[in-house]
Scaffold this motif. Structure first.
Motif, PDB file in Angstrom:
ATOM      1  N   VAL A   8       0.839  -1.201   0.000  1.00  0.00           N
ATOM      2  CA  VAL A   8       0.000   0.000   0.000  1.00  0.00           C
ATOM      3  C   VAL A   8       0.875   1.252   0.000  1.00  0.00           C
ATOM      4  O   VAL A   8       1.692   1.454   0.879  1.00  0.00           O
ATOM      5  N   ARG A   9       0.659   2.087  -1.012  1.00  0.00           N
ATOM      6  CA  ARG A   9       1.377   3.365  -1.109  1.00  0.00           C
ATOM      7  C   ARG A   9       0.448   4.532  -0.759  1.00  0.00           C
ATOM      8  O   ARG A   9       0.888   5.549  -0.264  1.00  0.00           O
ATOM      9  N   ASN A  10      -0.838   4.370  -1.059  1.00  0.00           N
ATOM     10  CA  ASN A  10      -1.824   5.420  -0.786  1.00  0.00           C
ATOM     11  C   ASN A  10      -2.913   4.818   0.089  1.00  0.00           C
ATOM     12  O   ASN A  10      -3.817   4.150  -0.395  1.00  0.00           O
ATOM     13  N   LEU A  17      -4.629  -5.696  -8.689  1.00  0.00           N
ATOM     14  CA  LEU A  17      -4.565  -7.075  -8.218  1.00  0.00           C
ATOM     15  C   LEU A  17      -3.661  -7.845  -9.174  1.00  0.00           C
ATOM     16  O   LEU A  17      -3.981  -7.988 -10.358  1.00  0.00           O
ATOM     17  N   CYS A  18      -2.530  -8.329  -8.679  1.00  0.00           N
ATOM     18  CA  CYS A  18      -1.561  -9.048  -9.511  1.00  0.00           C
ATOM     19  C   CYS A  18      -1.636 -10.532  -9.179  1.00  0.00           C
ATOM     20  O   CYS A  18      -1.353 -10.937  -8.047  1.00  0.00           O
ATOM     21  N   VAL A  19      -2.004 -11.353 -10.155  1.00  0.00           N
ATOM     22  CA  VAL A  19      -2.065 -12.801  -9.972  1.00  0.00           C
ATOM     23  C   VAL A  19      -0.751 -13.389 -10.462  1.00  0.00           C
ATOM     24  O   VAL A  19      -0.444 -13.348 -11.659  1.00  0.00           O
ATOM     25  N   GLY A  20       0.030 -13.902  -9.525  1.00  0.00           N
ATOM     26  CA  GLY A  20       1.372 -14.369  -9.830  1.00  0.00           C
ATOM     27  C   GLY A  20       2.400 -13.453  -9.185  1.00  0.00           C
ATOM     28  O   GLY A  20       2.087 -12.308  -8.852  1.00  0.00           O
ATOM     29  N   ILE A  21       3.609 -13.935  -9.002  1.00  0.00           N
ATOM     30  CA  ILE A  21       4.654 -13.148  -8.353  1.00  0.00           C
ATOM     31  C   ILE A  21       5.405 -12.341  -9.408  1.00  0.00           C
ATOM     32  O   ILE A  21       6.031 -12.909 -10.296  1.00  0.00           O
ATOM     33  N   PRO A  22       5.343 -11.001  -9.319  1.00  0.00           N
ATOM     34  CA  PRO A  22       6.008 -10.180 -10.334  1.00  0.00           C
ATOM     35  C   PRO A  22       7.509 -10.067 -10.077  1.00  0.00           C
ATOM     36  O   PRO A  22       7.999 -10.321  -8.973  1.00  0.00           O
ATOM     37  N   ASP A  23       8.240  -9.663 -11.104  1.00  0.00           N
ATOM     38  CA  ASP A  23       9.667  -9.366 -10.926  1.00  0.00           C
ATOM     39  C   ASP A  23       9.813  -8.143 -10.027  1.00  0.00           C
ATOM     40  O   ASP A  23       8.940  -7.277  -9.980  1.00  0.00           O
ATOM     41  N   CYS A  75       5.565   0.210  -9.643  1.00  0.00           N
ATOM     42  CA  CYS A  75       4.261   0.473  -9.021  1.00  0.00           C
ATOM     43  C   CYS A  75       4.399   1.333  -7.761  1.00  0.00           C
ATOM     44  O   CYS A  75       3.589   1.242  -6.845  1.00  0.00           O
ATOM     45  N   GLU A  76       5.448   2.145  -7.722  1.00  0.00           N
ATOM     46  CA  GLU A  76       5.765   2.892  -6.506  1.00  0.00           C
ATOM     47  C   GLU A  76       4.624   3.794  -6.055  1.00  0.00           C
ATOM     48  O   GLU A  76       4.435   4.026  -4.864  1.00  0.00           O
ATOM     49  N   ALA A  77       3.829   4.321  -6.996  1.00  0.00           N
ATOM     50  CA  ALA A  77       2.740   5.240  -6.633  1.00  0.00           C
ATOM     51  C   ALA A  77       1.385   4.535  -6.608  1.00  0.00           C
ATOM     52  O   ALA A  77       0.347   5.192  -6.543  1.00  0.00           O
ATOM     53  N   LEU A  78       1.382   3.195  -6.644  1.00  0.00           N
ATOM     54  CA  LEU A  78       0.138   2.430  -6.733  1.00  0.00           C
ATOM     55  C   LEU A  78      -0.017   1.504  -5.537  1.00  0.00           C
ATOM     56  O   LEU A  78       0.941   1.226  -4.812  1.00  0.00           O
ATOM     57  N   ASN A  79      -1.237   1.031  -5.323  1.00  0.00           N
ATOM     58  CA  ASN A  79      -1.506  -0.001  -4.322  1.00  0.00           C
ATOM     59  C   ASN A  79      -1.620  -1.335  -5.048  1.00  0.00           C
ATOM     60  O   ASN A  79      -2.405  -1.454  -5.987  1.00  0.00           O
ATOM     61  N   VAL A  80      -0.839  -2.314  -4.622  1.00  0.00           N
ATOM     62  CA  VAL A  80      -0.812  -3.602  -5.334  1.00  0.00           C
ATOM     63  C   VAL A  80      -1.079  -4.748  -4.360  1.00  0.00           C
ATOM     64  O   VAL A  80      -0.414  -4.857  -3.317  1.00  0.00           O
ATOM     65  N   LEU A  81      -2.053  -5.568  -4.701  1.00  0.00           N
ATOM     66  CA  LEU A  81      -2.338  -6.793  -3.949  1.00  0.00           C
ATOM     67  C   LEU A  81      -1.834  -7.960  -4.779  1.00  0.00           C
ATOM     68  O   LEU A  81      -2.292  -8.188  -5.907  1.00  0.00           O
ATOM     69  N   ILE A  82      -0.867  -8.711  -4.239  1.00  0.00           N
ATOM     70  CA  ILE A  82      -0.235  -9.813  -4.983  1.00  0.00           C
ATOM     71  C   ILE A  82      -0.748 -11.143  -4.455  1.00  0.00           C
ATOM     72  O   ILE A  82      -0.741 -11.390  -3.243  1.00  0.00           O
TER      73      ILE A  82
END
Length: 409
Positions: free
Chosen positions: A21-23, A69-75, A82-89
């Motif tokens: 979570v960034r924001n 929402l990212c399905v799978g483990i990203p590099d 994605c520094e300015a985004l909220n990402v659920l992995i």
């Protein structure tokens, strides 16, 4: 509905979910999940889903604060994008994208019907509801213990959260709906900024006593502001009186608290925007170093408009025709008989001669002579509503830009 990315990660534990979570505010507005595809990624209430190999390309076109929402483990490199985004992995094979998306949609659906249903399910002893309620309480109450094993105690704790420690705008709207506040009622938003930001610890002190009756106000602690929504119809008071009463209560706890109030309203669906209106009143009060117990947006409306206009243009472009001629005429003139100063006073006193004369310590004859000369120099019709509105805006712009009204262009 109230749902944050952290809570959703707990609901998707079977996928070893992790939230980045960034924001924080943006991460609490999730209402639905949808495949990102070619959509413009700019809806704060959406959770846009994509496979890990699509994360970087989606991040490059996503608005700051967007939920992904990212399905799978990203590099690691893709995640840095994605520094300015909220990402659920979700740690899942990309081939399981559809199943993971379905699980996520089902988890969100738990919260879609409001929290009254969740509290009812907890009280019935529904194990899944109890798990979700406990996760919600741990997130909202931080270090306070939760009654995980006792359905009735857990439901009571959840209801207490819903009615006394609201933590999102959407939950606030759902709570108000549960109370049955009428669409025809009149409301008011009051916001306050308190130096130490310790709103949660103050709630027990500033909340009105709990009764069986529908409350007339509810408190919403944000990261930097405390928001109070008042039902003026239930409270049976005017909006200025209600705002002053809340300000007195807050100033008793912190003398440095800044308090602002929105205009009264009936459009509950626009609650968030009236909250922002009250917040703007606080910001105007701080910007102008105003010495007032509570700043009312209605009284600061022209300051608000002028400040936003000054973001795109200099104050001189807001002057009505003729106003600049008066400023230039006065350059080098004696300050004691300043026509511009008199005009400023005339504008400040709502173009009323009697209070202007009293403020300027001059006779009515002198005042009318000055007004006649101002009209002669500027060519302005000071009885024209558009001219008066433009003059009000010009004086507010000058004050906010720190430009002396007696300096030439």
């Amino acid at each position: 509905m109230f749902l944050s990315m952290e809570i959703l990660a707990g609901d998707l534990a079977q996928w070893h979910a992790s939230a980045h979570v960034r924001n924080a505010e943006g991460s609490r507005q999730i209402r639905y999940v949808t495949p990102a595809g070619a959509l413009p990624l700019d809806d704060a209430t959406a959770l846009y889903a994509m496979r890990a190999n699509e994360l970087a390309s989606c991040a490059s076109r996503a608005k700051d604060g967007t939920n992904l929402l990212c399905v799978g483990i990203p590099d690691e490199e893709d995640l840095l994008a994605c520094e300015a985004l909220n990402v659920l992995i979700l740690d899942a094979p990309e081939s399981d994208f559809d199943r993971a998306l379905k699980d996520c949609a089902e988890a969100i659906a738990w919260y879609a019907d409001g929290f009254t249903n969740l509290a009812d399910a907890v009280e019935r002893g529904d194990e899944e509801a109890m798990r979700r309620a406990a996760a919600l309480l741990r997130y909202c109450l931080h270090d306070e213990p939760t009654q995980d094993a006792d359905p009735s105690a857990l439901a009571e704790q959840l209801n207490l959260l819903l009615h006394r420690n609201i933590t999102s705008w959407q939950l606030l709207e759902d709570t108000i709906a549960d109370w049955g506040w009428d669409l025809l009622d009149e409301y008011l938003c009051v916001t306050s900024t308190i130096p130490d930001g310790a709103f949660r610890s103050m709630l027990a002190t500033i909340q009105p006593e709990a009764t069986d009756n529908t409350p007339a106000q509810v408190y919403l602690p944000q990261e930097e502001y405390l928001v109070v929504v008042v039902n003026l119809t239930h409270a049976k008071m005017g909006y200025r009186e209600a705002a002053s009463e809340i300000a007195v209560r807050l100033h008793a706890l912190s003398k440095e608290a800044r308090v602002g109030a929105s205009n009264p309203f009936s459009e509950l669906q626009d609650l968030y925007y009236y909250g922002q209106q009250a917040k703007s009143a606080v910001q105007m009060s701080i910007a102008l170093s105003a010495d007032e117990d509570v700043s009312i947006f209605h009284d600061r409306f022209l300051d608000f408009v002028a400040l936003h206009l000054l973001e795109t243009c200099p104050p001189t472009t807001l002057f009505p025709p003729g106003y600049s001629r008066l400023r230039n005429y006065e350059h080098g003139q004696a300050r004691t008989s300043s026509l511009l100063h008199f005009l400023d006073s005339y504008i400040e006193h709502d173009f009323q001669m009697k209070p202007t004369v009293a403020a300027e310590y001059c006779s009515r004859t002198t005042a009318f002579d000055k007004l006649r000369k101002i009209k002669q120099i500027t060519g302005m019709d000071l009885d024209d509503p558009n001219t008066r509105a433009a003059l009000r805006l010009a004086t507010h712009a000058i004050r906010l830009s720190k430009i002396s009204p007696r300096q030439p262009e």
